[in-house]
Write a protein that holds these residues in place. Structure first.
Motif, PDB file in Angstrom:
ATOM      1  N   VAL A  16       0.826  -0.936  -0.042  1.00 15.34           N
ATOM      2  CA  VAL A  16       0.182  -0.086  -0.025  1.00 15.34           C
ATOM      3  C   VAL A  16       0.716   1.395   0.021  1.00 15.34           C
ATOM      4  CG1 VAL A  16      -1.841   1.366   1.344  1.00 15.34           C
ATOM      5  CG2 VAL A  16      -1.845  -1.251   1.199  1.00 15.34           C
ATOM      6  N   GLU A  17       2.056   1.186   0.855  1.00 18.22           N
ATOM      7  CA  GLU A  17       2.771   2.433   0.969  1.00 18.22           C
ATOM      8  C   GLU A  17       3.596   2.638  -0.474  1.00 18.22           C
ATOM      9  OE1 GLU A  17       7.047   3.893   3.154  1.00 18.22           O
ATOM     10  OE2 GLU A  17       5.744   2.155   4.093  1.00 18.22           O
ATOM     11  N   HIS A  18       3.923   1.651  -1.226  1.00 17.86           N
ATOM     12  CA  HIS A  18       4.614   1.849  -2.241  1.00 17.86           C
ATOM     13  C   HIS A  18       3.807   1.886  -3.396  1.00 17.86           C
ATOM     14  CE1 HIS A  18       8.770   1.787  -0.464  1.00 17.86           C
ATOM     15  NE2 HIS A  18       8.043   1.010   0.397  1.00 17.86           N
ATOM     16  N   LYS A  19       2.451   1.526  -3.482  1.00 13.18           N
ATOM     17  CA  LYS A  19       1.707   1.592  -4.525  1.00 13.18           C
ATOM     18  C   LYS A  19       1.725   0.489  -5.464  1.00 13.18           C
ATOM     19  CE  LYS A  19       0.400   6.402  -3.878  1.00 13.18           C
ATOM     20  NZ  LYS A  19       1.199   6.701  -2.632  1.00 13.18           N
ATOM     21  N   SER A  20       2.544  -0.426  -5.353  1.00 17.75           N
ATOM     22  CA  SER A  20       2.576  -1.655  -6.181  1.00 17.75           C
ATOM     23  C   SER A  20       3.497  -2.710  -5.535  1.00 17.75           C
ATOM     24  CB  SER A  20       3.547  -1.160  -7.611  1.00 17.75           C
ATOM     25  OG  SER A  20       5.000  -1.122  -7.139  1.00 17.75           O
ATOM     26  N   PHE A  21       3.287  -3.977  -6.107  1.00 19.09           N
ATOM     27  CA  PHE A  21       4.122  -5.244  -5.647  1.00 19.09           C
ATOM     28  C   PHE A  21       5.491  -5.025  -6.168  1.00 19.09           C
ATOM     29  CE2 PHE A  21      -0.120  -6.636  -5.550  1.00 19.09           C
ATOM     30  CZ  PHE A  21      -0.247  -7.384  -4.786  1.00 19.09           C
ATOM     31  N   THR A  22       5.887  -4.373  -7.225  1.00 10.51           N
ATOM     32  CA  THR A  22       7.269  -4.271  -7.495  1.00 10.51           C
ATOM     33  C   THR A  22       7.872  -3.253  -6.772  1.00 10.51           C
ATOM     34  OG1 THR A  22       6.701  -4.640  -9.961  1.00 10.51           O
ATOM     35  CG2 THR A  22       8.867  -3.394  -9.378  1.00 10.51           C
ATOM     36  N   GLY A  23       7.327  -2.109  -6.334  1.00 17.08           N
ATOM     37  CA  GLY A  23       7.834  -1.290  -5.177  1.00 17.08           C
ATOM     38  C   GLY A  23       8.199  -1.781  -3.920  1.00 17.08           C
ATOM     39  N   LYS A  66     -10.616  -1.096   4.873  1.00 17.28           N
ATOM     40  CA  LYS A  66     -10.773  -1.428   6.136  1.00 17.28           C
ATOM     41  C   LYS A  66      -9.651  -2.061   6.887  1.00 17.28           C
ATOM     42  CE  LYS A  66     -15.967  -2.204   5.399  1.00 17.28           C
ATOM     43  NZ  LYS A  66     -17.082  -3.178   5.719  1.00 17.28           N
ATOM     44  N   LEU A  67      -8.842  -2.776   6.376  1.00  9.42           N
ATOM     45  CA  LEU A  67      -7.742  -3.615   7.145  1.00  9.42           C
ATOM     46  C   LEU A  67      -6.393  -2.684   7.052  1.00  9.42           C
ATOM     47  CD1 LEU A  67      -8.709  -7.161   5.960  1.00  9.42           C
ATOM     48  CD2 LEU A  67      -9.132  -6.222   8.126  1.00  9.42           C
ATOM     49  N   VAL A  68      -6.345  -1.801   6.284  1.00  7.84           N
ATOM     50  CA  VAL A  68      -4.982  -1.304   5.853  1.00  7.84           C
ATOM     51  C   VAL A  68      -4.348  -0.682   7.156  1.00  7.84           C
ATOM     52  CG1 VAL A  68      -5.693   0.889   4.721  1.00  7.84           C
ATOM     53  CG2 VAL A  68      -3.419   0.149   4.234  1.00  7.84           C
ATOM     54  N   GLU A  69      -5.228  -0.251   7.988  1.00 10.62           N
ATOM     55  CA  GLU A  69      -4.552   0.653   9.422  1.00 10.62           C
ATOM     56  C   GLU A  69      -4.176  -0.239  10.104  1.00 10.62           C
ATOM     57  OE1 GLU A  69      -3.724   3.808   9.881  1.00 10.62           O
ATOM     58  OE2 GLU A  69      -4.093   3.826   7.867  1.00 10.62           O
ATOM     59  N   HIS A  70      -4.833  -1.478  10.386  1.00 12.09           N
ATOM     60  CA  HIS A  70      -4.279  -2.509  10.997  1.00 12.09           C
ATOM     61  C   HIS A  70      -3.041  -2.974  10.615  1.00 12.09           C
ATOM     62  CE1 HIS A  70      -8.129  -3.216  13.211  1.00 12.09           C
ATOM     63  NE2 HIS A  70      -8.829  -3.072  12.131  1.00 12.09           N
ATOM     64  N   LEU A 136      -3.441  11.728   5.008  1.00  8.97           N
ATOM     65  CA  LEU A 136      -2.249  11.351   5.723  1.00  8.97           C
ATOM     66  C   LEU A 136      -2.353   9.808   5.925  1.00  8.97           C
ATOM     67  CD1 LEU A 136      -0.210  13.025   7.006  1.00  8.97           C
ATOM     68  CD2 LEU A 136      -1.160  12.520   9.161  1.00  8.97           C
ATOM     69  N   ILE A 137      -3.374   9.036   5.959  1.00 11.46           N
ATOM     70  CA  ILE A 137      -3.465   7.804   6.397  1.00 11.46           C
ATOM     71  C   ILE A 137      -3.410   6.970   5.041  1.00 11.46           C
ATOM     72  CG2 ILE A 137      -5.011   5.934   7.210  1.00 11.46           C
ATOM     73  CD1 ILE A 137      -5.770   7.845   9.221  1.00 11.46           C
ATOM     74  N   GLY A 138      -4.301   7.505   4.075  1.00  9.38           N
ATOM     75  CA  GLY A 138      -4.462   6.730   2.701  1.00  9.38           C
ATOM     76  C   GLY A 138      -3.212   6.851   1.906  1.00  9.38           C
ATOM     77  N   GLY A 277      -2.606   5.907  16.807  1.00  7.44           N
ATOM     78  CA  GLY A 277      -1.684   4.967  17.483  1.00  7.44           C
ATOM     79  C   GLY A 277      -0.766   5.583  18.293  1.00  7.44           C
ATOM     80  N   THR A 278      -0.504   4.759  19.249  1.00  4.37           N
ATOM     81  CA  THR A 278       0.576   5.258  20.216  1.00  4.37           C
ATOM     82  C   THR A 278       2.146   4.751  20.134  1.00  4.37           C
ATOM     83  OG1 THR A 278      -0.123   3.568  21.763  1.00  4.37           O
ATOM     84  CG2 THR A 278      -1.288   5.516  21.854  1.00  4.37           C
ATOM     85  N   ILE A 279       2.294   3.782  19.233  1.00  3.73           N
ATOM     86  CA  ILE A 279       3.572   3.376  19.289  1.00  3.73           C
ATOM     87  C   ILE A 279       4.013   3.771  17.671  1.00  3.73           C
ATOM     88  CG2 ILE A 279       5.053   1.126  19.125  1.00  3.73           C
ATOM     89  CD1 ILE A 279       3.134   0.043  20.811  1.00  3.73           C
ATOM     90  N   ARG A 280       5.180   4.319  17.660  1.00  5.85           N
ATOM     91  CA  ARG A 280       5.756   4.684  16.397  1.00  5.85           C
ATOM     92  C   ARG A 280       7.354   4.438  16.356  1.00  5.85           C
ATOM     93  NH1 ARG A 280       3.962  10.112  18.424  1.00  5.85           N
ATOM     94  NH2 ARG A 280       2.143  10.400  17.601  1.00  5.85           N
ATOM     95  N   PRO A 281       7.761   4.123  15.104  1.00  2.00           N
ATOM     96  CA  PRO A 281       9.329   3.742  15.074  1.00  2.00           C
ATOM     97  C   PRO A 281      10.031   5.069  15.599  1.00  2.00           C
ATOM     98  CG  PRO A 281       8.236   3.481  13.151  1.00  2.00           C
ATOM     99  CD  PRO A 281       6.877   4.006  13.815  1.00  2.00           C
ATOM    100  N   GLN A 282      11.342   4.913  16.152  1.00  2.45           N
ATOM    101  CA  GLN A 282      12.011   5.953  16.888  1.00  2.45           C
ATOM    102  C   GLN A 282      12.451   7.109  15.792  1.00  2.45           C
ATOM    103  OE1 GLN A 282      12.419   6.228  20.090  1.00  2.45           O
ATOM    104  NE2 GLN A 282      13.647   8.224  19.812  1.00  2.45           N
TER     105      GLN A 282
END
Length: 297
Positions: A16-23, A66-70, A136-138, A277-282
């Motif tokens: 989802v983030e890279h908008k492709s399987f290749t990415g 519906k599931l991408v945020e999880h 921001l989320i999408g 969400g409360t947990i983020r990468p540093q």
């Protein structure tokens, strides 16, 4: 007990983030076939397709939306756990995606990000500049800076500072057309309009007495970026309502003059927004803290 397929959930979030399987495959250092199999495995587990696949475009299905945020939460928490285990709290690494308004990004955020990158050699920043409100989320952003009166939303919002807005015109315009003494007189004037306001065809103003007045601006220029109107403003083509970071230098030099000083447009502020969400990468937390230190004054 059968454990969740955390790898498949994480790979789904990367696609989802890279908008492709290749990415996603390139970003993760995996084969495209491995990425595809993981997504198919997850689709079999949830019993629904997650993507609409065509030769040109990949988009989320209703189930995928519906599931991408999880999925993003699983990936983010896993990354945060690994960073903590590796002791990266002192030396965060990785990519942070940041969305900022165009003019504010060029004038204010760009120099700050340069200093941040010099101080944090392990972090990369993908900075997206646009005056349009991004999803921001999408669109997979970690952090956003927004200048607005924000409505309630599912995003986490932190106000950094108020943004002063000025009603201004060039001296040459005021010499030619006269200086309005009340917002109601703006209907007789040429106005330069910023099209991404919530209601660009209605300018609202209040005074210290609590009076609330609206005016319908008219003019020959409308733009979705305030910087694009500056040359027309300086040339005396109209009156504009613009924020401090756009016009402060012109006010200081006298290229434009503040008018209707007793009246104030709606109050806006600079906000830092992040997905829920409360947990983020540093690395994300490190940039958030830096932006708050720079702009939260």
């Amino acid at each position: 007990m059968k454990l969740p397929d955390f790898e498949a959930w994480s790979i789904f979030a990367c696609v989802v983030e890279h908008k492709s399987f290749t990415g996603a495959a390139q970003a993760l250092g995996r084969s495209k076939a491995t990425i595809s199999k993981a997504v198919m495995r997850l689709e079999n587990q949830v019993g629904a397709p997650l993507f609409h696949r065509t030769s040109r475009r990949l988009s989320l299905t209703e189930s995928g939306n519906k599931l991408v945020e999880h999925a993003r939460s699983i990936l983010s928490e896993g990354q945060a756990a690994e960073e903590a285990a590796r002791g990266e709290a002192s030396e965060p690494v990785g990519l942070v995606r940041l969305a900022v308004p165009m003019s504010f990004g060029l004038k204010q955020v760009g120099p700050v990000i340069a200093d941040f990158l010099c101080a944090n050699r392990g972090i990369s920043v993908d900075m997206h500049l646009s005056d349009a409100k991004v999803d921001l989320i999408g669109d997979g952003f970690d952090i956003g800076l927004r200048i607005a009166a924000l409505p309630d939303s599912s995003l986490r919002v932190r106000k950094l500072r108020d943004v002063k807005t000025y009603i201004v015109a060039a001296p040459v315009y005021l010499e030619r057309m006269g200086t309005p003494r009340h917002p109601a007189e703006l209907v007789k004037h040429e106005c330069l309009q910023y099209s991404l306001l919530t209601a660009p065809d209605h300018w609202r103003f209040t005074n210290e007495a609590g009076e609330d007045v609206s005016a319908r601006p008219r003019g020959r220029l409308r733009a979705n970026n305030s910087d694009a109107m500056l040359h027309s403003l300086r040339s005396g083509l109209g009156i504009a309502v613009v924020p401090d970071f756009i016009v402060s230098e012109d006010l200081a030099t006298g290229a434009v003059i503040e008018i209707l000083n007793d009246w104030q447009p709606p109050v806006v502020a600079l906000h830092l927004v992040t997905p829920p969400g409360t947990i983020r990468p540093q690395r994300v937390t490190t940039l958030i803290d830096y932006l708050v230190a720079q702009f939260g004054r």
